[in-house]
Design a protein around this motif. Structure first.
Motif, PDB file in Angstrom:
ATOM      1  N   PRO A  32       0.776  -1.185   0.127  1.00  0.00           N
ATOM      2  CA  PRO A  32       0.088  -0.170   0.037  1.00  0.00           C
ATOM      3  C   PRO A  32       0.797   1.246  -0.126  1.00  0.00           C
ATOM      4  O   PRO A  32       0.412   2.246  -0.709  1.00  0.00           O
ATOM      5  CB  PRO A  32      -0.761  -0.039   1.343  1.00  0.00           C
ATOM      6  CG  PRO A  32      -0.879  -1.562   1.588  1.00  0.00           C
ATOM      7  CD  PRO A  32       0.636  -2.099   1.070  1.00  0.00           C
ATOM      8  N   LEU A  33       1.927   1.436   0.608  1.00  0.00           N
ATOM      9  CA  LEU A  33       2.876   2.244   0.590  1.00  0.00           C
ATOM     10  C   LEU A  33       3.580   2.632  -0.566  1.00  0.00           C
ATOM     11  O   LEU A  33       3.815   3.725  -0.949  1.00  0.00           O
ATOM     12  CB  LEU A  33       3.918   2.195   1.906  1.00  0.00           C
ATOM     13  CG  LEU A  33       3.372   2.192   3.255  1.00  0.00           C
ATOM     14  CD1 LEU A  33       4.409   1.859   4.273  1.00  0.00           C
ATOM     15  CD2 LEU A  33       2.853   3.807   3.545  1.00  0.00           C
ATOM     16  N   HIS A  52      -0.318   9.773   5.225  1.00  0.00           N
ATOM     17  CA  HIS A  52      -0.259   8.064   5.515  1.00  0.00           C
ATOM     18  C   HIS A  52       0.123   7.809   6.652  1.00  0.00           C
ATOM     19  O   HIS A  52       0.584   6.709   6.406  1.00  0.00           O
ATOM     20  CB  HIS A  52       0.363   7.776   4.141  1.00  0.00           C
ATOM     21  CG  HIS A  52      -0.315   7.920   2.783  1.00  0.00           C
ATOM     22  ND1 HIS A  52      -0.048   9.011   2.086  1.00  0.00           N
ATOM     23  CD2 HIS A  52      -1.109   7.274   2.043  1.00  0.00           C
ATOM     24  CE1 HIS A  52      -0.879   9.031   1.038  1.00  0.00           C
ATOM     25  NE2 HIS A  52      -1.489   7.947   0.761  1.00  0.00           N
ATOM     26  N   THR A  55      -0.889   4.243   7.792  1.00  0.00           N
ATOM     27  CA  THR A  55      -0.488   3.093   7.001  1.00  0.00           C
ATOM     28  C   THR A  55       1.200   2.905   7.773  1.00  0.00           C
ATOM     29  O   THR A  55       1.416   1.722   7.439  1.00  0.00           O
ATOM     30  CB  THR A  55      -0.636   3.449   5.465  1.00  0.00           C
ATOM     31  OG1 THR A  55      -1.880   3.743   5.128  1.00  0.00           O
ATOM     32  CG2 THR A  55      -0.198   2.111   4.746  1.00  0.00           C
ATOM     33  N   ALA A  58       0.957   1.222  10.889  1.00  0.00           N
ATOM     34  CA  ALA A  58       0.513  -0.078  10.801  1.00  0.00           C
ATOM     35  C   ALA A  58       1.559  -1.085  10.186  1.00  0.00           C
ATOM     36  O   ALA A  58       1.699  -2.064  10.531  1.00  0.00           O
ATOM     37  CB  ALA A  58      -1.031  -0.321   9.815  1.00  0.00           C
ATOM     38  N   PHE A  59       2.172  -0.296   9.173  1.00  0.00           N
ATOM     39  CA  PHE A  59       3.471  -1.282   8.722  1.00  0.00           C
ATOM     40  C   PHE A  59       4.470  -1.403   9.937  1.00  0.00           C
ATOM     41  O   PHE A  59       4.769  -2.631   9.870  1.00  0.00           O
ATOM     42  CB  PHE A  59       3.954  -0.411   7.568  1.00  0.00           C
ATOM     43  CG  PHE A  59       5.353  -1.017   6.914  1.00  0.00           C
ATOM     44  CD1 PHE A  59       5.351  -2.361   6.392  1.00  0.00           C
ATOM     45  CD2 PHE A  59       6.440  -0.443   7.402  1.00  0.00           C
ATOM     46  CE1 PHE A  59       6.680  -2.630   6.033  1.00  0.00           C
ATOM     47  CE2 PHE A  59       7.689  -1.274   7.117  1.00  0.00           C
ATOM     48  CZ  PHE A  59       7.797  -2.154   6.240  1.00  0.00           C
ATOM     49  N   SER A 105      -3.884  -5.418   8.981  1.00  0.00           N
ATOM     50  CA  SER A 105      -3.358  -4.205   9.137  1.00  0.00           C
ATOM     51  C   SER A 105      -3.550  -2.985   8.135  1.00  0.00           C
ATOM     52  O   SER A 105      -3.894  -1.896   8.573  1.00  0.00           O
ATOM     53  CB  SER A 105      -1.766  -4.638   8.644  1.00  0.00           C
ATOM     54  OG  SER A 105      -0.993  -3.456   9.052  1.00  0.00           O
ATOM     55  N   ASN A 106      -3.974  -3.447   6.832  1.00  0.00           N
ATOM     56  CA  ASN A 106      -4.352  -2.569   5.679  1.00  0.00           C
ATOM     57  C   ASN A 106      -5.999  -1.999   6.330  1.00  0.00           C
ATOM     58  O   ASN A 106      -6.074  -0.683   5.972  1.00  0.00           O
ATOM     59  CB  ASN A 106      -4.390  -2.948   4.632  1.00  0.00           C
ATOM     60  CG  ASN A 106      -3.366  -3.059   4.033  1.00  0.00           C
ATOM     61  OD1 ASN A 106      -2.161  -2.746   4.355  1.00  0.00           O
ATOM     62  ND2 ASN A 106      -3.061  -4.237   3.114  1.00  0.00           N
ATOM     63  N   ALA A 109      -5.052   0.542   9.022  1.00  0.00           N
ATOM     64  CA  ALA A 109      -4.727   1.765   8.680  1.00  0.00           C
ATOM     65  C   ALA A 109      -5.960   2.493   8.027  1.00  0.00           C
ATOM     66  O   ALA A 109      -6.109   3.817   8.021  1.00  0.00           O
ATOM     67  CB  ALA A 109      -3.616   1.592   7.649  1.00  0.00           C
ATOM     68  N   ALA A 110      -6.866   1.827   7.312  1.00  0.00           N
ATOM     69  CA  ALA A 110      -8.013   2.608   6.735  1.00  0.00           C
ATOM     70  C   ALA A 110      -9.077   2.903   7.484  1.00  0.00           C
ATOM     71  O   ALA A 110      -9.761   3.978   7.294  1.00  0.00           O
ATOM     72  CB  ALA A 110      -8.300   1.656   5.455  1.00  0.00           C
ATOM     73  N   TYR A 121      -7.450  -6.916  13.903  1.00  0.00           N
ATOM     74  CA  TYR A 121      -6.017  -6.934  14.071  1.00  0.00           C
ATOM     75  C   TYR A 121      -5.530  -7.859  15.077  1.00  0.00           C
ATOM     76  O   TYR A 121      -4.683  -8.591  15.020  1.00  0.00           O
ATOM     77  CB  TYR A 121      -5.639  -5.771  13.944  1.00  0.00           C
ATOM     78  CG  TYR A 121      -4.189  -5.366  13.642  1.00  0.00           C
ATOM     79  CD1 TYR A 121      -3.475  -5.589  12.964  1.00  0.00           C
ATOM     80  CD2 TYR A 121      -3.572  -5.120  15.002  1.00  0.00           C
ATOM     81  CE1 TYR A 121      -2.282  -5.352  12.506  1.00  0.00           C
ATOM     82  CE2 TYR A 121      -2.086  -4.901  14.828  1.00  0.00           C
ATOM     83  CZ  TYR A 121      -1.355  -5.050  13.638  1.00  0.00           C
ATOM     84  OH  TYR A 121      -0.104  -4.976  13.722  1.00  0.00           O
TER      85      TYR A 121
END
Length: 214
Positions: A32-33, A52, A55, A58-59, A105-106, A109-110, A121
């Motif tokens: 996503p990044l 971001h 994100t 989360a990463f 994880s995504n 983040a969203a 999660y």
């Protein structure tokens, strides 16, 4: 149905498949990044990073989780000399939780403010922790699965305390959702408790060995 006959080649394939799955999961965390970076502009880098931020966090968190899980898995299979159908099935469920973590994880983040995203999660991490604890317990119970010196290298207290801390974090996330994934910081005192138990266990083993040789 033919009976599974464990071989060294089969164990190597099991480990290689596990390592490859973990590597793919870590790569998926970053995608996503990578996709978002295509829209970044040289004069708005800090704005891009701020936009971001979820994100990125989360990463980092998910990478740390997967890295720790893989390290524990690697340590366990360093003393494994064979496998069983049960061990293989538990390992596959463990891999499923690792493979699912990038999606969770995504989602986090969203939709970080969503209680459902947080529960999914932390729940995924709880499943992964439980499966590892079960794998280690299986290897600990069956001497045929591990090397002669392997028993002393296993740390079941750490595995079960990790699972307990994540499970408690999951329950608290549902009951008191405001802190969100910060409940995972419960892993820190769980690690301290594990270290204390491990040191006491080592001292007890040294004492037993000293009494035996005396």
């Amino acid at each position: 149905m033919s009976r599974l006959i464990p071989t060294r080649r089969g164990l190597d394939r099991l480990i290689n498949f596990s390592d490859a799955t973990v590597a793919i999961a870590i790569t998926l965390l970053l995608l996503p990044l990578v996709d978002a970076a295509a829209d970044a502009r040289a004069d708005h880098v800090w704005e891009f990073l701020a936009e971001h931020r979820g994100t990125l966090i989360a990463f980092v968190v998910s990478f740390a989780v997967i890295a720790r899980m893989w390290t524990m898995h690697h340590r366990l299979f360093e003393v494994v000399r064979s496998y069983s159908p049960t061990l293989m099935r538990i390992n596959l469920v463990w891999l499923a939780s690792i493979a699912f973590l990038p999606f969770a994880s995504n989602m986090l983040a969203a939709a970080g403010q969503s209680a459902a995203a947080r529960v999914m999660y932390i729940g995924t991490i709880a499943v992964s922790s439980l499966m590892f604890a079960l794998m280690e317990a299986r290897v600990l119970r069956d001497p045929a699965l591990r090397t002669d010196e392997g028993r002393g290298e296993l740390r079941p207290a750490n595995s079960w305390l990790t699972f307990g801390a994540v499970l408690l974090a999951l329950i608290l996330t549902i009951a008191v959702p405001t802190p969100g994934i910060w409940w995972l910081l419960l892993l820190v005192p769980a690690g301290w408790a594990s270290d204390i138990i491990e040191r006491r266990g080592r001292r007890a083993r040294w004492t037993d060995q000293a009494d035996t040789t005396a």
